[in-house]
Design a protein around this motif. Sequence first.
Motif, mmCIF file in Angstrom:
data_model
loop_
_atom_site.group_PDB
_atom_site.id
_atom_site.type_symbol
_atom_site.label_atom_id
_atom_site.label_comp_id
_atom_site.label_asym_id
_atom_site.label_seq_id
_atom_site.Cartn_x
_atom_site.Cartn_y
_atom_site.Cartn_z
ATOM 1 N N SER A 40 4.133 15.265 -0.353
ATOM 2 C CA SER A 40 3.257 14.968 -1.479
ATOM 3 C C SER A 40 3.659 15.867 -2.510
ATOM 4 N N THR A 91 0.936 -1.329 -0.078
ATOM 5 C CA THR A 91 -0.046 -0.001 0.088
ATOM 6 C C THR A 91 0.873 1.192 -0.106
ATOM 7 N N ALA A 118 0.135 9.923 -4.457
ATOM 8 C CA ALA A 118 -0.965 9.399 -4.270
ATOM 9 C C ALA A 118 -1.870 10.006 -5.157
ATOM 10 N N HIS A 119 -1.841 11.516 -5.455
ATOM 11 C CA HIS A 119 -2.805 12.318 -6.249
ATOM 12 C C HIS A 119 -2.172 12.847 -7.437
ATOM 13 N N TYR A 172 -5.829 2.877 -6.659
ATOM 14 C CA TYR A 172 -7.103 2.982 -6.681
ATOM 15 C C TYR A 172 -7.677 4.234 -6.894
ATOM 16 N N LYS A 173 -6.788 5.328 -6.868
ATOM 17 C CA LYS A 173 -7.424 6.695 -7.391
ATOM 18 C C LYS A 173 -7.585 6.919 -8.731
ATOM 19 N N SER A 206 1.199 3.657 2.320
ATOM 20 C CA SER A 206 1.806 3.791 3.401
ATOM 21 C C SER A 206 2.997 2.667 3.868
ATOM 22 N N ASP A 257 5.428 11.465 -2.599
ATOM 23 C CA ASP A 257 4.342 10.575 -2.482
ATOM 24 C C ASP A 257 3.286 11.320 -3.595
ATOM 25 N N TYR A 301 -3.436 16.448 -0.990
ATOM 26 C CA TYR A 301 -4.876 15.729 -0.835
ATOM 27 C C TYR A 301 -5.947 17.004 -0.710
ATOM 28 N N ASP A 328 1.008 9.541 5.900
ATOM 29 C CA ASP A 328 2.492 10.012 5.578
ATOM 30 C C ASP A 328 3.247 10.229 7.004
ATOM 31 N N PHE A 359 -1.058 14.352 3.838
ATOM 32 C CA PHE A 359 -1.942 13.405 4.371
ATOM 33 C C PHE A 359 -1.523 12.721 5.688
#
Length: 410
Positions: free
Chosen positions: A166, A97, A197-198, A220-221, A99, A195, A170, A129, A126
């Motif tokens: 990031s 994942t 993620a976005h 998954y985003k 994290s 990161d 987020y 993190d 986030f």
Amino acid sequence: MPTTRSDCTALDAADALAHARARFALPDGVNYLDGNSLGAVPKGVAQRVAHVIEEEWGRGLIRSWNAAGWFEAPGRIGAKMAPMLGAAPHQVTITDTISINLYKAVVAAVRMRPDRRTIVAERGNFPSDNHIVDSIAETFGLSVRYAPAGAIAATIDRDTAVVELSHVNYRTAEIQDMAATTAAAHAAGALIVWDLAHSSGAVELHLDRDRADFAVGCGYKFLNGGPGAPSHIYVAERHHTHLQSPLTGWYSHKAPFAFRHDFERADGIKAMLCSTPPMLSLLAFETALEAYDGIAMSAVQAKGRALGDLMIKLYDERLARLGFGLSASRDGARRGNHVSITHAESYRIMQALIARGVIGDFRAPDVMRFGFGPLYVRFVDVFDAVEAIDDIMHKSDWKNFAPPESGAVT
Ligand SMILES: Cc1ncc(COP(=O)(O)O)c(C=O)c1O
């Protein structure tokens, strides 16, 4: 002239990515603006998973680890998505994942700077993190210096081992300058962990060109890999020879099937694996990536930016006067793929929107986030969402919904 719905249908007609929407199985009656939390299902994923269950698992059984290429899947899929990150293929793998990957990456980086005692991290990142970074600091006897994203570069000094932040925030979707912040870290002798993620699947990335050391991202985003889809991790090739993951399982062993009791690290990015991959999720993710086939990330970012610009224009025209605030950069070049709007009653307004089939999400205490899956969101969807908010406010519809209970997901 205020923006009309037909202005937005004209934008859709001219959209070079409009064809990509047909690559998704979207439910009728839903205006889905939450691809920044959980992407929609790409067509082909259900069939792939059914095939894996019935044929590869059902008939092939254990043989499929070799015969169906399961064993090599993390690296194969990492190589497939590497160009989306601006990375040479052998530096990316799909595992764990965000994290957990962050934990492995930050510890591996800390171990490469043994004489330094500080991690610099982003206040406002986030929370996961920061929890991970705090835990690493506690375990390794380091301290963490938190700074707002804009002050990170100025916070780095000769005691900084690792910088963690990031690329796209987020909440605000603000994009950090990867090349400049990475260069600032390197100038002080520190390493950097990004990161994404976005960012992954939403904006153009150049990890190799920008000299990133480590990066972790989300399946998954915007990449639409499904709930809990495995994450990806990037480690620049120049670090492969010194790579010491703290999670040394048999998948990070050079010869897992020799079942030796001494540990000999696998070469390259494989050292960042730990254990048996969740094959159904991994192969669902592989098929989901095909939604991006033939589409340049520059076009994806441009579409997301145009959708966000439209949302902000409509906010100015219709929402600003209704007590909303904007928590997003107006500069499209510095904004990722979602727009956050604030209101004291954001939670209840979002519930009223969801009841009408307009799905965004809520982030405490007062943020409504609208994410634009750039392959399937249309300009007219943005218009309809703002129209719905306007209507909810004028009819005070949101008062029909209860205030948030703690622990609510959206
Ligand atoms: C920026 C950011 N980092 C980390 C995470 C944590 O992800 P995971 O639950 O996959 O560890 C998220 C989840 O949404 C996120 O948005």
